[in-house]
Design an enzyme around this catalytic site. Structure first.
Site: not given
Length: 354
Positions: A171-172, A221, A225, A348
């Site tokens: 993620d991210d 995603h 965020h 991540h």
């Protein structure tokens, strides 16, 4: 039980390893030698500690760039890569919840049958507490709020189809050190699924093109965020998902004529796993299947085991050795806790420590 990766009819390929198969993306590749040199090394585990967000030592460019007209070799009848000329001013501000009054958001809203979307209110800080309406409705017989009890629906992906499958997800990104991770994965012959923050694609579109062209899976995603999706209004959820989907399509292959042609992401992961039936329904209405990560009670101890690597905690000051030891303990429970399925792991690629 939530759906598995295979049951979701997503094109994942199983890659052999000594004890666990890594579930990656569309095709297998032969391992390539991992390069040598300072930029490709990392310190011993005990020396890894938090670094500032501005840390940019030993970053790497993508090993190959792809020009307009290129097509991936692992799939047939896909459109060629478009020209990439992102006009930053035509997208929402970075790391901020997008405005909801734009023509794009209004068009995306118009495509949704709102009669099918649950009417529960956005959650608030402190709602996951006994006596709060959101808490009392958190289960399968209510709004199925993952954050408050890790409830999943059949439509969610939270496991892999086969025992000893390992769902490799990050993620991210895209971030400064994503390219180093990609190089390492290639040295092992592995692919992964990358859940991208839309606004960060503005800085690194070439990384997204590389991920796509080399066979990794790409998912949404959110744009900013900034906070959990269950805390947002319906319009904000549409904006967060829609803008991220749009920039991914702008970078790797915009739609040609209809929703069913071109390249478009079909997976999403909510930040912090924060999803309930309202968020779930909006995501599915926009053509994106929610992907969480595996969690189940240990049959021997009753403890909740979650396949969250907690790698992000190192960036927040956590001890890397302790976090890695705890993660290895979790992995060691897989055969006992998930004898019937493989697991989806949360990792991540945002920070160098991870």
């Amino acid at each position: 039980m939530a759906r598995t990766l295979a049951a979701a009819s997503i094109s994942f390929f199983l890659l052999s390893s000594s004890s666990r198969r890594l579930v990656g993306s569309a095709y297998a590749q032969d391992p390539t030698p991992y390069p040598s040199g300072e930029a490709y090394t990392w310190p011993p585990l005990g020396q890894i500690s938090s670094t500032p967000d501005s840390y940019a030592s030993n970053t790497l460019p993508v090993s190959s760039t792809y020009t307009a007209g290129a097509t991936p070799t692992y799939a047939a009848n896909v459109p060629p890569l478009p020209e990439v000329n992102l006009n930053i001013g035509s997208y929402p501000p970075m790391d901020q919840i997008p405005p909801t009054d734009s023509p794009e958001v209004q068009a995306w809203k118009a495509e949704i049958n709102w009669d099918l979307i649950p009417k529960n209110d956005p959650t608030q800080t402190g709602d996951c507490a006994p006596g709060k309406p959101a808490y009392e409705a958190r289960g399968l017989d209510g709004n199925c709020w993952w954050t408050c009890g890790q409830c999943v629906r059949d439509v969610d992906i939270s496991t892999c189809a086969n025992p000893m499958d390992y769902g490799h997800t990050y993620d991210d990104g895209p971030a400064r050190y994503t390219t180093k991770l990609l190089t390492y994965l290639e040295s092992k012959g592995h692919h992964a699924t990358f859940f991208l923050i839309g606004s960060r694609i503005l800085d690194r579109p070439e990384v997204v093109r590389y991920e796509y062209m080399t066979g990794h899976e790409i998912g949404v995603h959110t744009w900013s965020h900034a906070r959990g999706l269950t805390t947002m209004t319906n319009d904000q959820i549409v904006a967060e998902l829609g803008w991220t989907r749009k920039i991914i399509k702008d970078v790797i292959g915009a739609l040609i004529t209809t929703r069913n042609t071109g390249v478009t992401p079909t997976l999403m992961r909510p930040p912090q796993g924060d999803i309930d039936d309202r968020v779930r329904a909006i995501s599915l209405a926009m053509g994106m299947i929610p992907v969480l990560w595996s969690s189940r009670q240990d049959p021997d101890t009753g403890a909740e085991i979650t396949w969250d690597s907690n790698d992000w905690r190192v960036h927040d000051g956590g001890n890397a050795t302790t976090i890695q030891h705890d993660w290895e303990d979790v992995l060691g429970t897989t055969n006992t806790v998930f004898p019937d399925h493989g697991i989806v792991a949360l990792q991540h690629d945002k920070a160098p420590e991870t």
